[in-house]
Design a protein around this motif. Structure first.
Motif, PDB file in Angstrom:
ATOM      1  N   VAL A 129       0.861  -1.183   0.000  1.00  0.00           N
ATOM      2  CA  VAL A 129       0.000   0.000   0.000  1.00  0.00           C
ATOM      3  C   VAL A 129       0.894   1.228   0.000  1.00  0.00           C
ATOM      4  O   VAL A 129       1.879   1.282   0.735  1.00  0.00           O
ATOM      5  CB  VAL A 129      -0.921   0.033   1.241  1.00  0.00           C
ATOM      6  CG1 VAL A 129      -1.770   1.288   1.239  1.00  0.00           C
ATOM      7  CG2 VAL A 129      -1.798  -1.193   1.289  1.00  0.00           C
ATOM      8  N   GLU A 130       0.533   2.208  -0.831  1.00  0.00           N
ATOM      9  CA  GLU A 130       1.307   3.437  -0.917  1.00  0.00           C
ATOM     10  C   GLU A 130       0.382   4.633  -0.717  1.00  0.00           C
ATOM     11  O   GLU A 130      -0.547   4.837  -1.493  1.00  0.00           O
ATOM     12  CB  GLU A 130       1.978   3.534  -2.291  1.00  0.00           C
ATOM     13  CG  GLU A 130       2.786   4.789  -2.495  1.00  0.00           C
ATOM     14  CD  GLU A 130       3.373   4.841  -3.892  1.00  0.00           C
ATOM     15  OE1 GLU A 130       2.847   5.606  -4.719  1.00  0.00           O
ATOM     16  OE2 GLU A 130       4.334   4.103  -4.152  1.00  0.00           O
ATOM     17  N   ALA A 131       0.616   5.403   0.337  1.00  0.00           N
ATOM     18  CA  ALA A 131      -0.165   6.606   0.613  1.00  0.00           C
ATOM     19  C   ALA A 131       0.725   7.816   0.353  1.00  0.00           C
ATOM     20  O   ALA A 131       1.882   7.856   0.779  1.00  0.00           O
ATOM     21  CB  ALA A 131      -0.666   6.609   2.051  1.00  0.00           C
ATOM     22  N   ASP A 132       0.167   8.804  -0.344  1.00  0.00           N
ATOM     23  CA  ASP A 132       0.890  10.017  -0.717  1.00  0.00           C
ATOM     24  C   ASP A 132      -0.059  11.191  -0.533  1.00  0.00           C
ATOM     25  O   ASP A 132      -1.196  11.143  -1.005  1.00  0.00           O
ATOM     26  CB  ASP A 132       1.328   9.877  -2.175  1.00  0.00           C
ATOM     27  CG  ASP A 132       2.074  11.075  -2.728  1.00  0.00           C
ATOM     28  OD1 ASP A 132       1.976  12.177  -2.173  1.00  0.00           O
ATOM     29  OD2 ASP A 132       2.752  10.896  -3.750  1.00  0.00           O
ATOM     30  N   VAL A 133       0.391  12.228   0.130  1.00  0.00           N
ATOM     31  CA  VAL A 133      -0.466  13.376   0.410  1.00  0.00           C
ATOM     32  C   VAL A 133      -1.011  14.012  -0.875  1.00  0.00           C
ATOM     33  O   VAL A 133      -2.051  14.645  -0.864  1.00  0.00           O
ATOM     34  CB  VAL A 133       0.264  14.423   1.285  1.00  0.00           C
ATOM     35  CG1 VAL A 133       1.347  15.135   0.479  1.00  0.00           C
ATOM     36  CG2 VAL A 133      -0.704  15.416   1.888  1.00  0.00           C
ATOM     37  N   GLY A 134      -0.363  13.805  -1.992  1.00  0.00           N
ATOM     38  CA  GLY A 134      -0.795  14.405  -3.245  1.00  0.00           C
ATOM     39  C   GLY A 134      -1.463  13.442  -4.204  1.00  0.00           C
ATOM     40  O   GLY A 134      -1.621  13.762  -5.381  1.00  0.00           O
ATOM     41  N   ASN A 135      -1.870  12.284  -3.716  1.00  0.00           N
ATOM     42  CA  ASN A 135      -2.425  11.263  -4.610  1.00  0.00           C
ATOM     43  C   ASN A 135      -3.440  10.395  -3.892  1.00  0.00           C
ATOM     44  O   ASN A 135      -3.524  10.398  -2.665  1.00  0.00           O
ATOM     45  CB  ASN A 135      -1.295  10.350  -5.121  1.00  0.00           C
ATOM     46  CG  ASN A 135      -0.966  10.569  -6.564  1.00  0.00           C
ATOM     47  OD1 ASN A 135      -1.853  10.799  -7.387  1.00  0.00           O
ATOM     48  ND2 ASN A 135       0.311  10.490  -6.886  1.00  0.00           N
ATOM     49  N   ALA A 136      -4.159   9.615  -4.668  1.00  0.00           N
ATOM     50  CA  ALA A 136      -5.029   8.586  -4.094  1.00  0.00           C
ATOM     51  C   ALA A 136      -4.158   7.487  -3.495  1.00  0.00           C
ATOM     52  O   ALA A 136      -3.031   7.267  -3.947  1.00  0.00           O
ATOM     53  CB  ALA A 136      -5.926   8.006  -5.177  1.00  0.00           C
ATOM     54  N   VAL A 137      -4.662   6.789  -2.497  1.00  0.00           N
ATOM     55  CA  VAL A 137      -3.938   5.658  -1.913  1.00  0.00           C
ATOM     56  C   VAL A 137      -3.908   4.550  -2.957  1.00  0.00           C
ATOM     57  O   VAL A 137      -4.932   4.211  -3.554  1.00  0.00           O
ATOM     58  CB  VAL A 137      -4.604   5.177  -0.609  1.00  0.00           C
ATOM     59  CG1 VAL A 137      -3.878   3.961  -0.058  1.00  0.00           C
ATOM     60  CG2 VAL A 137      -4.624   6.303   0.412  1.00  0.00           C
ATOM     61  N   LYS A 138      -2.721   4.004  -3.180  1.00  0.00           N
ATOM     62  CA  LYS A 138      -2.537   2.992  -4.225  1.00  0.00           C
ATOM     63  C   LYS A 138      -2.148   1.649  -3.632  1.00  0.00           C
ATOM     64  O   LYS A 138      -1.536   1.560  -2.579  1.00  0.00           O
ATOM     65  CB  LYS A 138      -1.456   3.440  -5.208  1.00  0.00           C
ATOM     66  CG  LYS A 138      -1.838   4.684  -5.973  1.00  0.00           C
ATOM     67  CD  LYS A 138      -0.744   5.101  -6.907  1.00  0.00           C
ATOM     68  CE  LYS A 138      -1.154   6.385  -7.610  1.00  0.00           C
ATOM     69  NZ  LYS A 138      -0.083   6.922  -8.422  1.00  0.00           N
TER      70      LYS A 138
END
Length: 135
Positions: A110-119
């Motif tokens: 799981v990849e969470a990024d403040v500028g993106n949807a969670v992937k």
């Protein structure tokens, strides 16, 4: 065959086990299959250049999707150690093809990024033979 756009591609994965029917991986947006073969050096004294022998194609790959709270499909597949029936369609899914299928082991990240949807991202590796169906 004509050129194809990837917008209708799809990846299917068995939900429960190696015998369960496969269903679409929710919110998938990218997949890749790797059929590169392993090459081993077979160079001997006196050869004028490097010589290699080729082994079997790999058949592993990777995927990316937007995380869906409503399913634990990829997480379960990564954690239970059971291979899943899997299908990879480069265009609109059709029984006549084209597609690849086989039984695969899946990983899950799981990849969470403040500028993106969670992937959700991960890899998969074959647990047996891979078959290509052509239309």
């Amino acid at each position: 065959m004509s050129r194809q756009h990837g917008r209708f591609a799809q990846v299917y994965m068995g939900i429960a086990s190696g015998t369960a029917a496969a269903s679409p991986l929710p919110n998938a947006g990218k997949w890749m299959l790797n059929f590169s073969a392993k090459r081993d050096d077979a160079t001997a004294f006196g050869d004028s250049n490097s010589v290699f022998v080729q082994g079997l194609p790999d058949g592993s790959g990777s995927f990316e999707a937007i995380w869906d709270l409503g399913t634990a499909q990829t997480y379960t597949a990564a954690c239970d150690g059971v291979a899943r029936n899997s299908y990879f369609y480069p265009t609109t899914p059709a029984v006549a093809g084209p597609y690849w299928y086989g039984s695969y082991f899946w990983d899950f990240n799981v990849e969470a990024d403040v500028g993106n949807a969670v992937k959700v991202k991960g890899t998969f590796a074959p647990a047996g033979p891979i078959t290509k169906i052509s239309n």
